[in-house]
Design a protein around this motif. Sequence first.
Motif, PDB file in Angstrom:
ATOM      1  N   UNK A   4       0.828  -1.207   0.000  1.00  0.00           N
ATOM      2  CA  UNK A   4       0.000   0.000   0.000  1.00  0.00           C
ATOM      3  C   UNK A   4       0.864   1.260   0.000  1.00  0.00           C
ATOM      4  N   UNK A   5       1.957   1.215   0.746  1.00  0.00           N
ATOM      5  CA  UNK A   5       2.859   2.360   0.792  1.00  0.00           C
ATOM      6  C   UNK A   5       3.445   2.661  -0.583  1.00  0.00           C
ATOM      7  N   UNK A   6       3.924   1.650  -1.255  1.00  0.00           N
ATOM      8  CA  UNK A   6       4.550   1.843  -2.563  1.00  0.00           C
ATOM      9  C   UNK A   6       3.533   2.312  -3.596  1.00  0.00           C
ATOM     10  N   UNK A   7       2.301   1.785  -3.512  1.00  0.00           N
ATOM     11  CA  UNK A   7       1.264   2.176  -4.468  1.00  0.00           C
ATOM     12  C   UNK A   7       0.870   3.641  -4.303  1.00  0.00           C
ATOM     13  N   UNK A   8       0.830   4.125  -3.060  1.00  0.00           N
ATOM     14  CA  UNK A   8       0.310   5.467  -2.792  1.00  0.00           C
ATOM     15  C   UNK A   8       1.379   6.523  -2.554  1.00  0.00           C
ATOM     16  N   UNK A   9       2.576   6.095  -2.130  1.00  0.00           N
ATOM     17  CA  UNK A   9       3.620   7.062  -1.794  1.00  0.00           C
ATOM     18  C   UNK A   9       4.960   6.761  -2.463  1.00  0.00           C
ATOM     19  N   UNK A  10       4.995   5.697  -3.279  1.00  0.00           N
ATOM     20  CA  UNK A  10       6.235   5.314  -3.935  1.00  0.00           C
ATOM     21  C   UNK A  10       6.788   6.385  -4.852  1.00  0.00           C
ATOM     22  N   UNK A  11       5.906   7.176  -5.443  1.00  0.00           N
ATOM     23  CA  UNK A  11       6.350   8.244  -6.341  1.00  0.00           C
ATOM     24  C   UNK A  11       6.886   9.454  -5.565  1.00  0.00           C
ATOM     25  N   UNK A  12       6.635   9.497  -4.261  1.00  0.00           N
ATOM     26  CA  UNK A  12       7.070  10.620  -3.426  1.00  0.00           C
ATOM     27  C   UNK A  12       8.324  10.298  -2.617  1.00  0.00           C
ATOM     28  N   UNK A  13       8.372   9.085  -2.064  1.00  0.00           N
ATOM     29  CA  UNK A  13       9.419   8.740  -1.101  1.00  0.00           C
ATOM     30  C   UNK A  13      10.377   7.697  -1.663  1.00  0.00           C
ATOM     31  N   UNK A  14      11.641   7.787  -1.256  1.00  0.00           N
ATOM     32  CA  UNK A  14      12.629   6.783  -1.641  1.00  0.00           C
ATOM     33  C   UNK A  14      12.402   5.501  -0.836  1.00  0.00           C
ATOM     34  N   UNK A  15      13.020   4.413  -1.309  1.00  0.00           N
ATOM     35  CA  UNK A  15      12.798   3.099  -0.695  1.00  0.00           C
ATOM     36  C   UNK A  15      13.181   3.078   0.778  1.00  0.00           C
ATOM     37  N   UNK A  16      14.262   3.782   1.139  1.00  0.00           N
ATOM     38  CA  UNK A  16      14.707   3.773   2.537  1.00  0.00           C
ATOM     39  C   UNK A  16      13.639   4.360   3.461  1.00  0.00           C
ATOM     40  N   UNK A  17      13.005   5.454   3.017  1.00  0.00           N
ATOM     41  CA  UNK A  17      11.946   6.062   3.819  1.00  0.00           C
ATOM     42  C   UNK A  17      10.708   5.177   3.853  1.00  0.00           C
ATOM     43  N   UNK A  18      10.348   4.599   2.717  1.00  0.00           N
ATOM     44  CA  UNK A  18       9.201   3.692   2.680  1.00  0.00           C
ATOM     45  C   UNK A  18       9.400   2.531   3.648  1.00  0.00           C
ATOM     46  N   UNK A  19      10.614   2.006   3.710  1.00  0.00           N
ATOM     47  CA  UNK A  19      10.906   0.894   4.627  1.00  0.00           C
ATOM     48  C   UNK A  19      10.806   1.347   6.085  1.00  0.00           C
ATOM     49  N   UNK A  20      11.253   2.562   6.372  1.00  0.00           N
ATOM     50  CA  UNK A  20      11.141   3.081   7.747  1.00  0.00           C
ATOM     51  C   UNK A  20       9.674   3.250   8.146  1.00  0.00           C
ATOM     52  N   UNK A  21       8.886   3.808   7.218  1.00  0.00           N
ATOM     53  CA  UNK A  21       7.448   3.975   7.501  1.00  0.00           C
ATOM     54  C   UNK A  21       6.811   2.621   7.751  1.00  0.00           C
ATOM     55  N   UNK A  22       7.199   1.637   6.959  1.00  0.00           N
ATOM     56  CA  UNK A  22       6.658   0.285   7.103  1.00  0.00           C
ATOM     57  C   UNK A  22       7.021  -0.309   8.467  1.00  0.00           C
ATOM     58  N   UNK A  23       8.226   0.015   8.950  1.00  0.00           N
ATOM     59  CA  UNK A  23       8.701  -0.561  10.211  1.00  0.00           C
ATOM     60  C   UNK A  23       8.064   0.091  11.440  1.00  0.00           C
TER      61      UNK A  23
END
Length: 210
Positions: A4-23
Amino acid sequence: MITELKENYGYLFEDALLNEINNVGTFKEVPEGYMLMDIGDYIKSMPLLVSGAVKILREDDKGDELLLYFIERGDTCAMTLSCCMGQKKSEIRAVAETPTKLIMIPVEKMSEWMSKYKSWQNFILQSYHDRMTELLEAIDSIAFLKMDERLFKYLKDKAMVNRNDEIQVTHQNIAFDLHTSRVVISRLLKSLENKGKIILNRNNIKILDL
């Protein structure tokens, strides 16, 4: 949650931030009408919307509400951000407009990510700008538009966040959101129908002029 994060925020945030949000984030799913935040609450987390919509309301001294704006998928709420950063009590009420999915971010991550991730900093600043623009539109609507124009703008905004030209809403709930009486709303709705802008049905309102 990472999907869900990648689908909705992947175009905004880099993978490192997406992983932190996920954690550190907490996934939450709430029904229509659920109160996510009330006036006077201390804010411990910030919402990132994955789907659905949330309406942001203010309350006067008499307890009457006024709709300020909606937040949708890919958004967050500037007033929540302000309360998070200042560790203040909430001055708004946030209610799910539709069934909504969101990710709650712990408040302590706010300032950390502001300095750590440029994309997060840009997202926060853009969110402030977008919500400020919507607040100015709300002020302009109250100050400069006649009530029938405010009502029709409200109906169109509601249809857009619901992604449906037929909306389920009572005359009384509209009156609450626009800080007026049900009698006034019923009269103006009939007038809008006579002008060919809407169709009033028993359980819904269809907007013709989106």
